[in-house]
Scaffold this motif. Structure first.
Motif, mmCIF file in Angstrom:
data_model
loop_
_atom_site.group_PDB
_atom_site.id
_atom_site.type_symbol
_atom_site.label_atom_id
_atom_site.label_comp_id
_atom_site.label_asym_id
_atom_site.label_seq_id
_atom_site.Cartn_x
_atom_site.Cartn_y
_atom_site.Cartn_z
ATOM 1 N N ARG A 147 0.685 -1.064 0.196
ATOM 2 C CA ARG A 147 -0.068 -0.110 -0.192
ATOM 3 C C ARG A 147 0.893 1.219 -0.060
ATOM 4 N N LYS A 148 1.957 1.364 0.827
ATOM 5 C CA LYS A 148 3.058 2.426 0.812
ATOM 6 C C LYS A 148 3.706 2.438 -0.558
ATOM 7 N N TYR A 149 4.010 1.625 -1.216
ATOM 8 C CA TYR A 149 4.577 1.611 -2.532
ATOM 9 C C TYR A 149 3.590 2.137 -3.319
ATOM 10 N N MET A 150 2.106 1.707 -3.696
ATOM 11 C CA MET A 150 1.416 2.116 -4.410
ATOM 12 C C MET A 150 1.273 3.803 -4.202
ATOM 13 N N LEU A 151 1.103 4.162 -2.679
ATOM 14 C CA LEU A 151 0.851 5.574 -2.419
ATOM 15 C C LEU A 151 2.103 6.233 -2.997
ATOM 16 N N TRP A 152 3.017 5.928 -2.792
ATOM 17 C CA TRP A 152 4.390 6.705 -3.269
ATOM 18 C C TRP A 152 4.441 6.727 -4.731
ATOM 19 N N SER A 153 4.131 5.596 -5.428
ATOM 20 C CA SER A 153 3.937 5.417 -7.024
ATOM 21 C C SER A 153 2.791 6.542 -7.549
ATOM 22 N N ALA A 154 1.842 6.640 -6.749
ATOM 23 C CA ALA A 154 0.851 7.514 -7.321
ATOM 24 C C ALA A 154 1.230 8.867 -7.012
ATOM 25 N N LEU A 155 1.812 9.200 -6.046
ATOM 26 C CA LEU A 155 2.509 10.624 -5.859
ATOM 27 C C LEU A 155 3.385 10.930 -6.937
ATOM 28 N N LEU A 156 4.259 9.915 -7.019
ATOM 29 C CA LEU A 156 5.344 10.259 -7.969
ATOM 30 C C LEU A 156 4.725 10.747 -9.399
ATOM 31 N N PHE A 157 3.700 9.806 -9.631
ATOM 32 C CA PHE A 157 2.866 9.903 -11.128
ATOM 33 C C PHE A 157 2.426 11.327 -11.021
ATOM 34 N N LEU A 158 1.712 11.593 -10.041
ATOM 35 C CA LEU A 158 1.041 13.184 -9.998
ATOM 36 C C LEU A 158 2.042 14.328 -10.172
ATOM 37 N N ILE A 159 2.970 14.261 -9.445
ATOM 38 C CA ILE A 159 4.207 15.092 -9.663
ATOM 39 C C ILE A 159 4.730 15.177 -11.085
ATOM 40 N N LEU A 160 5.120 14.022 -11.702
ATOM 41 C CA LEU A 160 5.453 14.138 -13.045
ATOM 42 C C LEU A 160 4.523 14.498 -13.744
ATOM 43 N N THR A 161 3.354 14.302 -13.897
ATOM 44 C CA THR A 161 2.095 14.728 -14.599
ATOM 45 C C THR A 161 2.091 16.067 -14.542
ATOM 46 N N SER A 162 2.158 16.880 -13.254
ATOM 47 C CA SER A 162 2.156 18.262 -13.265
ATOM 48 C C SER A 162 3.214 18.934 -13.971
ATOM 49 N N PHE A 163 4.310 18.399 -13.726
ATOM 50 C CA PHE A 163 5.571 19.066 -14.393
ATOM 51 C C PHE A 163 5.116 19.159 -16.001
ATOM 52 N N ILE A 164 4.512 18.312 -16.547
ATOM 53 C CA ILE A 164 4.349 18.224 -18.039
ATOM 54 C C ILE A 164 3.292 18.911 -18.461
ATOM 55 N N PHE A 165 2.165 19.065 -17.565
ATOM 56 C CA PHE A 165 1.032 19.846 -17.908
ATOM 57 C C PHE A 165 0.713 21.236 -17.475
ATOM 58 N N LEU A 166 1.784 21.396 -16.241
ATOM 59 C CA LEU A 166 1.374 23.163 -15.735
ATOM 60 C C LEU A 166 2.419 23.880 -16.529
ATOM 61 N N PRO A 167 2.088 25.072 -17.033
ATOM 62 C CA PRO A 167 2.834 26.097 -17.881
ATOM 63 C C PRO A 167 3.972 26.779 -16.723
ATOM 64 N N LEU A 168 4.881 26.410 -17.068
ATOM 65 C CA LEU A 168 5.889 26.689 -15.983
ATOM 66 C C LEU A 168 7.097 27.792 -16.802
ATOM 67 N N GLN A 169 7.173 27.845 -17.867
ATOM 68 C CA GLN A 169 8.246 28.377 -18.804
ATOM 69 C C GLN A 169 7.556 29.745 -19.560
#
Length: 173
Positions: free
Chosen positions: A3-25
């Protein structure tokens, strides 16, 4: 543990997705107004000027409009250089602007402080040959957009996803 592994995986996925779709530059974006085509993204530093260079359609001489990015991501025109005060070109400065002649004989209006949220440009079909000039490089706009089309130039925060979909033009940050 699983469960802890799945939670960390989901969190990592959300962070990576936000870097791709959030306008930063922030880029100088030039995009077509009349048809579906890819925009061009120019990576221009906040402290650098850039210009639009074109041939005036009436007196067939070069005109250079010089710009900078404002802190509010608007476009500020700072200078205008041209060869002829004929039809369509100013014969004097306004307000605090300074009208002069350059060493090579061109007319110049400097100390300009004209701010725009965007600038629309009609890409010349015959004579104009609109070009973006930045950091010593010249980018002919007709290589990115149809001649005769109208494009909008503005500063915009762009996501990595949007950059991948558009035409990335080399620039320095």
């Amino acid at each position: 543990m699983k469960r802890k592994y799945m939670l960390w995986s989901a969190l990592l996925f959300l962070i990576l997705t936000s870097f791709i779709f959030l306008p930063l530059q922030t880029f100088l974006v030039i995009e077509p107004r009349e048809y579906e085509d890819k925009p061009a993204y120019f990576s221009i530093s906040k402290d650098q000027s850039f210009s639009i260079l074109y041939t005036h359609s009436i007196h067939l001489s070069e005109v250079e409009e010089i710009y900078r990015q404002t802190p509010a991501n608007n476009i500020r025109q700072t200078k205008l250089l041209y060869e002829d005060t004929a039809i369509g070109m100013p014969s004097d400065a306004e307000g605090r602007e300074v009208f002069s002649r350059t060493k090579d004989g061109r007319y110049a209006i400097s100390n300009m402080d004209r701010e725009f949220p965007f600038i629309d440009i009609q890409i010349g079909q015959v004579v104009a040959n609109h070009r973006l000039v930045y950091d010593g490089e010249v980018y002919p706009l007709k290589e990115y957009f149809k001649e005769g089309s109208i494009v909008r130039m503005h500063f915009k925060k762009v996501s990595l996803f949007s950059q991948w979909k558009g035409v990335i033009v080399v620039g320095k940050r």
